[in-house]
Design a protein around this motif. Structure first.
Motif, mmCIF file in Angstrom:
data_model
loop_
_atom_site.group_PDB
_atom_site.id
_atom_site.type_symbol
_atom_site.label_atom_id
_atom_site.label_comp_id
_atom_site.label_asym_id
_atom_site.label_seq_id
_atom_site.Cartn_x
_atom_site.Cartn_y
_atom_site.Cartn_z
ATOM 1 N N PHE A 63 0.647 -1.465 -0.018
ATOM 2 C CA PHE A 63 -0.229 -0.225 -0.514
ATOM 3 C C PHE A 63 1.278 1.032 -0.059
ATOM 4 N N GLN A 64 2.192 0.985 -0.304
ATOM 5 C CA GLN A 64 2.998 1.814 -0.600
ATOM 6 C C GLN A 64 3.047 2.713 -1.995
ATOM 7 N N THR A 65 3.758 3.784 -2.080
ATOM 8 C CA THR A 65 3.855 4.219 -3.554
ATOM 9 C C THR A 65 5.797 4.262 -3.731
ATOM 10 N N PRO A 66 5.286 3.722 -4.974
ATOM 11 C CA PRO A 66 7.002 3.484 -5.258
ATOM 12 C C PRO A 66 8.001 4.669 -5.598
ATOM 13 N N ILE A 67 9.119 5.163 -5.846
ATOM 14 C CA ILE A 67 9.801 6.359 -6.211
ATOM 15 C C ILE A 67 9.179 5.886 -7.376
ATOM 16 N N ASP A 68 9.704 7.359 -7.708
ATOM 17 C CA ASP A 68 9.519 7.972 -9.133
ATOM 18 C C ASP A 68 10.152 7.060 -10.096
ATOM 19 N N GLU A 69 9.344 6.618 -10.824
ATOM 20 C CA GLU A 69 10.088 5.838 -12.669
ATOM 21 C C GLU A 69 10.931 6.240 -12.880
ATOM 22 N N MET A 70 11.200 8.052 -13.033
ATOM 23 C CA MET A 70 12.503 8.667 -13.451
ATOM 24 C C MET A 70 13.732 8.754 -12.860
ATOM 25 N N ASN A 71 13.851 8.247 -11.982
ATOM 26 C CA ASN A 71 14.897 6.921 -10.847
ATOM 27 C C ASN A 71 14.982 6.318 -10.880
ATOM 28 N N HIS A 72 14.380 5.465 -11.694
ATOM 29 C CA HIS A 72 14.923 4.800 -11.675
ATOM 30 C C HIS A 72 15.596 4.283 -13.450
ATOM 31 N N PHE A 73 16.509 3.894 -13.567
ATOM 32 C CA PHE A 73 17.854 3.326 -14.269
ATOM 33 C C PHE A 73 17.802 2.697 -15.262
ATOM 34 N N ASN A 74 18.605 2.169 -16.164
ATOM 35 C CA ASN A 74 20.020 1.015 -16.482
ATOM 36 C C ASN A 74 21.153 1.148 -16.274
ATOM 37 N N VAL A 75 21.799 0.585 -15.285
ATOM 38 C CA VAL A 75 23.458 1.039 -15.165
ATOM 39 C C VAL A 75 24.544 -0.451 -15.543
ATOM 40 N N ASN A 76 25.608 0.123 -16.137
ATOM 41 C CA ASN A 76 26.246 -1.589 -16.533
ATOM 42 C C ASN A 76 25.971 -2.366 -17.382
ATOM 43 N N LYS A 77 25.047 -1.790 -18.130
ATOM 44 C CA LYS A 77 24.360 -2.499 -19.328
ATOM 45 C C LYS A 77 23.157 -3.467 -19.266
ATOM 46 N N MET A 79 22.051 -3.673 -14.815
ATOM 47 C CA MET A 79 21.682 -3.484 -13.836
ATOM 48 C C MET A 79 20.653 -2.496 -13.403
ATOM 49 N N ASN A 80 19.924 -2.730 -12.105
ATOM 50 C CA ASN A 80 18.930 -1.675 -12.188
ATOM 51 C C ASN A 80 19.415 -0.439 -11.009
ATOM 52 N N ALA A 81 19.316 0.511 -11.655
ATOM 53 C CA ALA A 81 19.750 1.133 -10.220
ATOM 54 C C ALA A 81 19.103 2.682 -9.920
ATOM 55 N N TRP A 82 18.614 2.828 -8.323
ATOM 56 C CA TRP A 82 17.585 3.924 -8.054
ATOM 57 C C TRP A 82 18.251 4.867 -8.023
ATOM 58 N N PHE A 83 18.113 6.689 -8.326
ATOM 59 C CA PHE A 83 18.579 7.894 -7.567
ATOM 60 C C PHE A 83 18.237 7.951 -6.262
ATOM 61 N N ILE A 84 18.185 7.715 -5.059
ATOM 62 C CA ILE A 84 18.037 8.021 -3.754
ATOM 63 C C ILE A 84 17.836 9.020 -3.395
ATOM 64 N N ASP A 85 16.947 9.848 -3.294
ATOM 65 C CA ASP A 85 17.360 11.431 -2.195
ATOM 66 C C ASP A 85 16.743 11.279 -1.107
ATOM 67 N N ASP A 86 16.391 11.275 -0.288
ATOM 68 C CA ASP A 86 15.240 11.234 1.267
ATOM 69 C C ASP A 86 16.359 11.882 2.144
ATOM 70 N N PRO A 87 15.420 12.915 2.388
ATOM 71 C CA PRO A 87 15.638 13.540 3.580
ATOM 72 C C PRO A 87 16.040 12.946 5.109
ATOM 73 N N GLU A 88 15.160 11.312 4.955
ATOM 74 C CA GLU A 88 15.508 11.204 6.412
ATOM 75 C C GLU A 88 16.798 10.664 6.442
ATOM 76 N N GLU A 89 18.028 10.379 7.679
ATOM 77 C CA GLU A 89 19.030 10.006 8.399
ATOM 78 C C GLU A 89 18.889 8.153 8.359
ATOM 79 N N ASN A 90 17.780 8.377 9.004
ATOM 80 C CA ASN A 90 18.207 6.513 8.718
ATOM 81 C C ASN A 90 15.946 5.843 7.997
ATOM 82 N N PHE A 91 17.123 4.918 7.573
ATOM 83 C CA PHE A 91 15.781 4.439 7.027
ATOM 84 C C PHE A 91 15.075 3.016 6.049
#
Length: 131
Positions: A63-77, A79-91
């Protein structure tokens, strides 16, 4: 250039629950970072940010919303990668292959149908035995 500060990578603890679900516990986060998963790239891999130290049941992210698909991309031909920009220190980060939910749902539906059929069978047998 003199004002540049070194990037601080957060402390990460990876837990693999099954081949379709990983939980990454993040501590001491200070900057945005890149999270990479070494499995074949697929757009159906989703990332959810949750409270630290959650129980991580199968349905934790349902019941959670995933992070924006714009932050999900292909690396090293591949692999999955996500750019994580969360202001929390622990999560926690839950990385999940979304179609696996269909397997869980189908299994629950099968089990429920099986229970209903057993109930009807035994109920019908009692009725037949009386007559």
């Amino acid at each position: 250039i003199n004002n540049m500060q070194p990037l601080h990578n957060p402390d990460m603890v990876f837990t693999k629950y099954n081949p379709t679900k990983y939980v990454v516990n993040i501590k001491n986060n200070k900057n945005p970072f890149l999270l990479a998963l070494n499995v074949n790239f697929n757009k159906n891999w989703k990332v959810y940010v949750s409270k630290p130290f959650s129980k991580n049941y199968i349905w934790d992210s349902w019941f959670q919303t995933p992070i924006d698909e714009m932050n999900h991309f292909n690396v090293n031909k591949n692999m999955n990668a996500w750019f994580i920009d969360d202001p929390e220190e622990n999560f926690d980060i839950i990385v999940e292959f979304w179609p696996q939910r269909l397997v869980y749902f189908g299994s629950m539906l099968f089990f429920l149908t099986w229970l209903i059929m057993l109930f009807i069978f035994f109920r019908f047998n009692k009725y037949v035995a009386r007559n």
